[in-house]
Design an enzyme around this catalytic site. Structure first.
Site, short mmCIF file in Angstrom:
data_model
loop_
_atom_site.label_atom_id
_atom_site.label_comp_id
_atom_site.label_asym_id
_atom_site.label_seq_id
_atom_site.Cartn_x
_atom_site.Cartn_y
_atom_site.Cartn_z
N GLY A 1 0.82 5.40 0.95
CA GLY A 1 -0.03 6.54 1.80
C GLY A 1 0.69 8.09 1.39
N GLY A 2 0.22 9.05 2.11
CA GLY A 2 0.68 10.35 1.94
C GLY A 2 2.25 10.41 2.53
N MET A 3 2.40 9.58 3.63
CA MET A 3 3.69 9.77 4.31
C MET A 3 4.42 8.56 4.12
SD MET A 3 2.53 12.16 7.56
CE MET A 3 0.93 11.26 7.93
N LYS B 1 6.67 -0.64 7.21
CA LYS B 1 6.27 0.66 6.77
C LYS B 1 7.42 1.66 6.54
CE LYS B 1 2.27 2.64 8.37
NZ LYS B 1 1.55 2.95 7.47
N ASP C 1 -7.01 9.59 12.11
CA ASP C 1 -6.99 9.37 10.84
C ASP C 1 -7.87 7.88 10.56
OD1 ASP C 1 -7.01 9.94 8.00
OD2 ASP C 1 -4.95 9.11 7.97
N ALA D 1 1.05 -1.33 -0.13
CA ALA D 1 0.03 0.07 -0.02
C ALA D 1 1.01 1.30 -0.15
CB ALA D 1 -0.89 0.02 1.27
N VAL E 1 3.91 0.90 2.31
CA VAL E 1 4.06 -0.40 3.16
C VAL E 1 4.36 -1.48 2.25
CG1 VAL E 1 2.63 -1.90 4.49
CG2 VAL E 1 2.27 0.44 4.39
#
Length: 428
Positions: free
Chosen positions: A26-28, A46, A141, A24, A31
């Protein structure tokens, strides 16, 4: 800032964790699937974006939050096994690997969930959040991308720590940043950047709305206009978007998503108590959670990163078209009776439903007269089809077992009768 880039496959971090394919983005962070070479077990890794990993203050906060998240031992929370910093500057977390997918994958596959399944998911999310809140950790979040669904139907909340670290800005910037995913932000997160347990309750209410309807209540448009709706507009009852939603579930969603946190459900314990009442009031039994499809999925909501406090006094941005029209049409289901209202100041009596059976749009949008409020088709919801098929198979299996038992008993009786007759015919 550019999206985080994947780490080269085959890299071994700190001489122990081998990095494999991407699970996956994400914005930061990204993974990856990985392997703990020392313990010979599969893990999720991550890896922080380079821009964040090069910020010493952020890394210190991240490591502190990771240690706090590692103390959250609960089957509904993705376990944190380790955190580290490779000599090449890579900062990473080693997590429990959940074979399956995300709640977002389930929504993409199903469109929306059966009300009983939606309530089951929400209860399990809130149960996990309650453990974190009891330890003083707020998620900030909560969204479908951060809820993992295992192949065994387990529900696990992920990403504690990373967002919390990002929320802690430098003193000079305190209160000037809004971080999170815009479709699920509580109003207080938008207006002044503060978040507590009630903010997680709000986000869970938004997720429940989406599970019931297939769309978030304030979705669509640019980030600023969506955030403005959280502050200025109430979340409508899910039954105003799709049919078949019990009014008790409407009341739960509304109680969890009050714009004023003081009138919202006070905490996760209040949410769980209300959910139990919904099960009784609407006669919703525990329902298995639909499993995610087996295809890989790395997409998801783009987080609202580094957005300055919004000028909500500006011109109102036009509402966007209701995206529920692009989803699978819901099955027509009978309306639930409007039973007694809930007691307590968080619950409100909903207005009487209009006589017109057509659904109302999420933001009370206007459409051309020849545009139906909801497309009606003969498509049957996949979940209900599956349930009906299972029940038919069970009925056939029961019939076969009963027939076999009856034949066996008849055979035993025949043999017994023959043996008795033979015995009576022997000489004395």
């Amino acid at each position: 800032m550019a999206a985080p880039t994947a780490h080269p496959e085959g890299t071994v971090l700190e001489g122990r964790y081998r990095v494999d394919g991407v699970l996956a983005r994400g914005g930061m962070s990204v993974v990856h699937r990985g392997v703990d070479l020392r313990l010979e077990r599969p893990v999720a890794i991550k890896i922080l974006d380079r821009s964040l990993a090069s910020d010493p203050a952020f890394v210190r906060r991240f490591e502190r939050e990771a240690r706090a998240a590692a103390r959250l031992a609960h089957p509904g929370i993705v376990a944190v096994h380790d955190q580290g910093r490779d000599p090449d500057g890579t900062v990473f977390l080693v997590l429990e690997l959940v074979e399956g997918g995300t709640l977002r994958d389930v929504l993409r596959d199903q469109g929306r969930l059966h009300p009983a399944a939606a309530l089951t998911v929400a209860e399990q999310i809130v149960t996990a959040l309650q453990v974190a809140h009891d330890r003083g950790l707020v998620h900030r979040d909560v969204k479908p991308e951060n809820v993992l669904i295992g192949r065994d139907g387990s529900v696990k909340v992920a990403d504690f720590g990373l967002v919390a670290a990002a929320w802690e800005t430098d003193p000079d910037d305190s209160g000037e940043m809004v971080l999170g995913t815009v479709a699920y932000l509580a109003p207080e997160q938008v207006t002044d950047g503060r978040a507590d347990a009630r903010s997680d309750v709000y986000a869970t209410g938004i997720v429940l709305f989406e599970l019931l309807t297939g769309v978030p209540p304030h979705g669509g448009g640019d980030a600023v206009s969506v955030a403005r709706r959280h502050v200025q507009n109430d979340v409508p009852p899910p039954s105003s978007v799709v049919g078949g939603v019990p009014r008790a579930l409407d009341r739960l969603v509304i109680a969890a998503t009050h714009r004023d946190p003081e009138t919202r459900l006070a905490d996760t314990a209040a949410f769980l108590a209300a959910a139990r009442g919904v099960r009784i009031d609407a006669d919703l039994p525990f329902h298995p959670v639909p499993l995610p499809p087996r295809r890989a999925s790395t997409g998801g909501s783009r987080p609202l990163r580094g957005t300055r406090l919004l000028d909500l006094d500006g011109d109102q941005v036009s509402d966007v078209t209701d995206r529920s029209r692009t989803r699978r049409p819901p099955r027509e289901e009978p309306e639930e009776p409007d039973d007694d209202t809930w007691e307590g100041e968080a619950w409100e009596e909903l207005p009487d439903e209009p006589d017109d059976e057509d659904d109302v749009d999420v933001d009370d949008l206007e459409h051309d007269d020849d545009q139906p409020a909801r497309r009606r088709t003969d498509t049957v919801d996949d979940i209900d089809v599956a349930i009906e098929q299972i029940e038919r198979r069970r009925a056939r299996s029961r019939s076969r077992r009963l027939l076999a038992a009856w034949l066996l008993l008849e055979a035993i009786a025949t043999v017994a009768a023959g043996a008795a007759g033979w015995g009576l015919g022997l000489p004395g």
